[in-house]
Design an enzyme around this catalytic site. Structure first.
Site, PDB file in Angstrom:
ATOM      1  CB  SER A 168      -0.884   0.021   1.250  1.00 27.70           C
ATOM      2  OG  SER A 168      -1.807  -1.024   1.205  1.00 27.70           O
ATOM      3  NE  ARG A 173      -2.492   4.635   0.366  1.00 28.92           N
ATOM      4  CZ  ARG A 173      -3.082   3.478   0.064  1.00 28.92           C
ATOM      5  NH1 ARG A 173      -2.381   2.494  -0.482  1.00 28.92           N
ATOM      6  NH2 ARG A 173      -4.377   3.300   0.285  1.00 28.92           N
ATOM      7  N   GLY A 181      -5.767  -4.071  -7.732  1.00 31.24           N
ATOM      8  CA  GLY A 181      -6.928  -3.233  -7.446  1.00 31.24           C
ATOM      9  C   GLY A 181      -6.506  -1.887  -6.895  1.00 31.24           C
ATOM     10  NE  ARG A 189     -10.534  -6.760  -6.690  1.00 31.50           N
ATOM     11  CZ  ARG A 189      -9.523  -6.419  -5.899  1.00 31.50           C
ATOM     12  NH1 ARG A 189      -8.275  -6.541  -6.325  1.00 31.50           N
ATOM     13  NH2 ARG A 189      -9.750  -5.958  -4.707  1.00 31.50           N
ATOM     14  CD  GLN A 243      -8.115  -1.155  -3.292  1.00 34.66           C
ATOM     15  OE1 GLN A 243      -9.154  -1.327  -3.932  1.00 34.66           O
ATOM     16  NE2 GLN A 243      -7.166  -2.065  -3.211  1.00 34.66           N
ATOM     17  CG  ASP A 256      -5.395  -6.982   2.191  1.00 31.43           C
ATOM     18  OD1 ASP A 256      -6.509  -7.127   1.650  1.00 31.43           O
ATOM     19  OD2 ASP A 256      -4.658  -5.994   1.975  1.00 31.43           O
ATOM     20  CE  LYS A 289     -10.532  -6.727   0.108  1.00 28.21           C
ATOM     21  NZ  LYS A 289     -10.150  -5.324  -0.042  1.00 28.21           N
ATOM     22  NE  ARG A 324      -7.790 -12.384  -0.917  1.00 28.18           N
ATOM     23  CZ  ARG A 324      -7.041 -11.310  -0.840  1.00 28.18           C
ATOM     24  NH1 ARG A 324      -7.247 -10.434   0.123  1.00 28.18           N
ATOM     25  NH2 ARG A 324      -6.099 -11.092  -1.722  1.00 28.18           N
ATOM     26  NE  ARG A 374      -3.362  -9.640   0.627  1.00 31.39           N
ATOM     27  CZ  ARG A 374      -2.192  -9.004   0.628  1.00 31.39           C
ATOM     28  NH1 ARG A 374      -1.112  -9.613   1.050  1.00 31.39           N
ATOM     29  NH2 ARG A 374      -2.097  -7.764   0.187  1.00 31.39           N
TER      30      ARG A 374
HETATM   31  C1  S3P Z   1      -5.627  -1.314   0.104  1.00 30.35           C
HETATM   32  C2  S3P Z   1      -6.874  -1.313   0.649  1.00 30.35           C
HETATM   33  C3  S3P Z   1      -7.659  -2.537   0.860  1.00 30.35           C
HETATM   34  C4  S3P Z   1      -6.800  -3.776   0.786  1.00 30.35           C
HETATM   35  C5  S3P Z   1      -5.873  -3.739  -0.380  1.00 30.35           C
HETATM   36  C6  S3P Z   1      -4.931  -2.565  -0.270  1.00 30.35           C
HETATM   37  C7  S3P Z   1      -4.926  -0.028  -0.098  1.00 30.35           C
HETATM   38  O1  S3P Z   1      -8.640  -2.642  -0.144  1.00 30.35           O
HETATM   39  O2  S3P Z   1      -7.617  -4.931   0.715  1.00 30.35           O
HETATM   40  O3  S3P Z   1      -5.100  -4.926  -0.460  1.00 30.35           O
HETATM   41  O4  S3P Z   1      -3.721  -0.034  -0.360  1.00 30.35           O
HETATM   42  O5  S3P Z   1      -5.591   1.008   0.006  1.00 30.35           O
HETATM   43  P1  S3P Z   1     -10.093  -1.945   0.014  1.00 30.35           P
HETATM   44  O6  S3P Z   1      -9.911  -0.489  -0.027  1.00 30.35           O
HETATM   45  O7  S3P Z   1     -10.867  -2.438  -1.171  1.00 30.35           O
HETATM   46  O8  S3P Z   1     -10.619  -2.461   1.306  1.00 30.35           O
END
Ligand code: S3P
Length: 480
Positions: free
Chosen positions: A62, A66, A134, A162, A209, A360, A387, A391, A435
């Site tokens: 994550s 960013r 994603g 998705r 996200q 996760d 996901k 999952r 995962r």
């Molecule tokens: C993430 C947010 C989560 C997480 C993903 C990473 C992120 O997803 O499951 O692996 O980096 O912001 P969601 O925002 O869909 O919950």
């Protein structure tokens, strides 16, 4: 050649949990599960004698996404140390290059990003392919929405199924337009607006996200934007925006949620970022050590942002021999060493409110629960259905194939722990989900018989070197 120790497991009994039957769809998972021995495993994990050593895990996924995105939006050169060099993050780096950022990888492992400044990106000449990611696609959709050009996005088979409506909806309110496949799925095109509107938006689902997509769109929007999240989710975007000099405030709400305010069109100043180890990756060797008799493992330099540590809380509640040592800060994020020793676990209950802090980690928590004494119930798992794979059903079916009694509801799971090593002895389909792949390889280290996975390619999206690292601490992973 087929691994002969992977046999079809013997029949498993199923039972309902005590207490009144919930109203949701209830399906008891039994033998009719994907323990199809005609599937040849790509990789199999055999019972291990104990996992021991001192390791580090790759950088946080994550935070890596960013760091690249904010670096590309800043003025000057951002230097990133410890970036996760996995497929998901590399796809984001390539997409940002197509949008006009200069990103180079030095021999010493440092990544340098020459930013285009807020609002300074250029229309990409190609479709941006975010692969399995994603996070990559949703965050970049936000960034693109307030640039006055069209950006086309696609991804792999998993990403193309998705849901993207959750991101499209607030971006459309800000003035962007989207053209997407039915159900608002990829491939899709974001037509950025030249006149973005600052909005106040309450998230309908707990999603970092979606929150981050809106905040990134807000960067090139005049005025103040407010995102309200009813449940707090990982706050890496907020922390990093502040580190780049943006005016961002976070106000806790009485209901446990947060209101995040960002003043648009800041001048982001390039900065240096140290990416901590990913707790979502550390979770796999950590749980492997807790459930494999004879193990003692130290994992150094893991990010322990309180909005990401739900797994550690759940494992502690299960009686795990787990120590969070030497807490410190690196790159605006809390970091610590994790020390895990094998021992008996007892079942726990995880509430829906706690799930975003371990969103996760549910597959690997379910593996720990499979080894615990008693029935572990986890609520609030609706998001797991969308996901990288479904999952919730992948976990339930995989556990059942490994001889564990599970109950799967619409958004909940009950795992009836075996109070020791589960049977194992199955090949689990992973459906392009990293995962799921790693969770069941971990089950194999502690099981009575080996566990195989049909395909291990997806592991490279988040944890390159997983098999080698597990091997270095004593896991017995064999390729077919
Ligand atoms: C993430 C947010 C989560 C997480 C993903 C990473 C992120 O997803 O499951 O692996 O980096 O912001 P969601 O925002 O869909 O919950």
């Amino acid at each position: 050649m087929r691994d002969r120790s992977l046999r079809r497991p013997k029949g498993v009994a199923t039972r309902r949990p005590h207490g009144p039957r919930p109203l949701q769809r209830l399906s008891l998972i039994a033998l009719s599960t994907p323990n199809d021995i005609s599937i040849v495993p790509a990789l199999a994990s055999h019972p291990a004698a104990g996992l021991n050593g001192r390791i580090t895990v790759p950088g946080d996924k994550s935070i890596s996404h960013r760091a690249l995105i904010l670096g590309a939006s800043a003025v000057g050169e951002t230097r990133i140390h410890g970036l996760l060099e996995a497929e998901d993050v590399l796809a984001t780096a390539n997409a940002l290059r197509a949008l006009g950022a200069t990103i180079v990888h030095d021999d010493d492992g440092t990544w340098r990003v020459q930013g285009a400044g807020v609002g300074g990106l250029a229309e990409p000449a190609q479709v941006l392919d975010l692969g399995n990611s994603g996070t990559g696609v949703r965050l970049l959709m936000g960034l693109a929405a307030t640039h006055p050009f069209s950006t086309f996005f696609t991804g792999d088979r998993s990403l193309c199924r998705r849901p993207m409506r959750r991101v499209a909806e607030p971006l459309e309110r800000m003035g962007a337009s989207l053209v997407a496949r039915s159900g608002c799925r990829l491939p899709l095109c974001v037509i950025g607006t030249p006149d973005p509107l600052p909005i106040e938006y309450t998230l309908p689902v707990a999603s970092a996200q979606v929150k981050s997509a809106i905040l990134l769109a807000a960067l090139n929007t005049p005025g103040e934007i407010t995102v309200i999240e009813p449940v707090a989710t990982r706050d890496h975007t907020e922390r990093m925006l502040a580190a780049f000099g943006a005016g961002v405030s976070v106000e806790p709400r009485a209901d446990g949620g947060r209101a995040i305010r960002l003043t648009g069109q800041p001048e982001l100043a390039a900065t240096d970022i140290a990416v901590p180890g990913d707790i979502s990756s550390a979770a796999f060797p950590l749980v492997a050590a807790l459930i494999t008799t004879g193990s003692r493992l130290v994992i150094e330099g893991v990010g322990v942002n309180p909005l990401r540590t739900g797994l550690l809380d759940a494992l502690t509640a299960m009686g795990a021999n787990l120590v969070i040592a030497d807490r410190r800060h690196a790159g605006g994020e809390p970091v610590a060493d994790l020390i895990a020793e094998a021992g008996p676990l007892t079942a726990t209950a995880v509430t829906a409110a706690a799930v975003p802090s371990m969103i996760d980690e549910i597959p690997i928590l379910a593996v720990a629960a499979a080894c615990a004494n008693g029935a572990t119930r986890i609520d609030g798992l609706g998001e797991l259905r969308v996901k990288e794979s479904d999952r919730l059903s992948a976990v339930a079916r995989g556990l059942a194939a490994c001889g564990v009694v599970v109950e799967e509801g619409e958004d909940w799971l009950v795992v009836h722990g075996t109070g020791g090593p589960p049977a194992g002895g199955a090949v689990v389909p992973t459906d392009l989900d990293h995962r799921i792949a790693m969770a069941f390889l971990v089950l194999g280290t502690a099981g009575r018989a080996a566990v195989g996975i049909d395909d291990d390619a997806a592991i490279a999206t988040s944890f390159p070197g997983f098999a080698a690292l597990m091997g270095s601490i004593g896991a017995d992973l064999r390729r077919s």
